[in-house]
Design an enzyme around this catalytic site. Structure first.
Site, PDB file in Angstrom:
ATOM      1  N   HIS A   1       0.903  -1.205  -0.001  1.00  0.00           N
ATOM      2  CA  HIS A   1      -0.019  -0.008   0.101  1.00  0.00           C
ATOM      3  C   HIS A   1       0.770   1.120  -0.061  1.00  0.00           C
ATOM      4  O   HIS A   1       1.887   1.186  -0.216  1.00  0.00           O
ATOM      5  CB  HIS A   1      -1.090  -0.095   1.349  1.00  0.00           C
ATOM      6  CG  HIS A   1      -0.297  -0.249   2.472  1.00  0.00           C
ATOM      7  ND1 HIS A   1       0.171   0.724   3.220  1.00  0.00           N
ATOM      8  CD2 HIS A   1       0.043  -1.382   3.272  1.00  0.00           C
ATOM      9  CE1 HIS A   1       0.873   0.215   4.344  1.00  0.00           C
ATOM     10  NE2 HIS A   1       0.830  -1.115   4.415  1.00  0.00           N
ATOM     11  N   ALA A   2       0.260   2.396   0.357  1.00  0.00           N
ATOM     12  CA  ALA A   2       1.092   3.491   0.141  1.00  0.00           C
ATOM     13  C   ALA A   2       2.270   3.596   0.782  1.00  0.00           C
ATOM     14  O   ALA A   2       3.438   4.191   0.390  1.00  0.00           O
ATOM     15  CB  ALA A   2       0.267   4.720   0.720  1.00  0.00           C
TER      16      ALA A   2
END
Length: 88
Positions: free
Chosen positions: A15-16
């Site tokens: 994810h980020a």
């Protein structure tokens, strides 16, 4: 060219935060670095490129680096994967 198969070991996948860690690490090296999933390759130096792979838990990715510091680059990014991006 240096190539390595990596497995996403952290439960949340890429994810980020992990994407940012990958891009920040890749940008420390002069080599061209890419990550490939299902024959689609992205620039490992691009946070957005890494996020768009949508690599979940247990996904296998191919890391490729080509350049003067390719071995060090592959080792550094491999360490991120092996440490589960320090999330667990």
């Amino acid at each position: 060219m240096t190539e390595k198969i990596l497995t996403v070991l952290n439960r949340a996948g890429i994810h980020a935060r992990p994407a940012a860690l990958i891009a920040q690490t890749a940008n420390k090296f002069a080599s061209e670095i890419s990550i490939e999933k299902d024959s689609a390759a992205v620039n490992a130096k691009s946070i957005m490129g890494v996020i768009t792979m949508a690599a979940g838990y247990n996904t296998q990715l191919t890391l490729r680096a080509e350049g003067p510091d390719e071995k060090q680059a592959v080792a550094a990014i491999t360490q991120l994967f092996e440490s589960k991006f320090e999330e667990e």
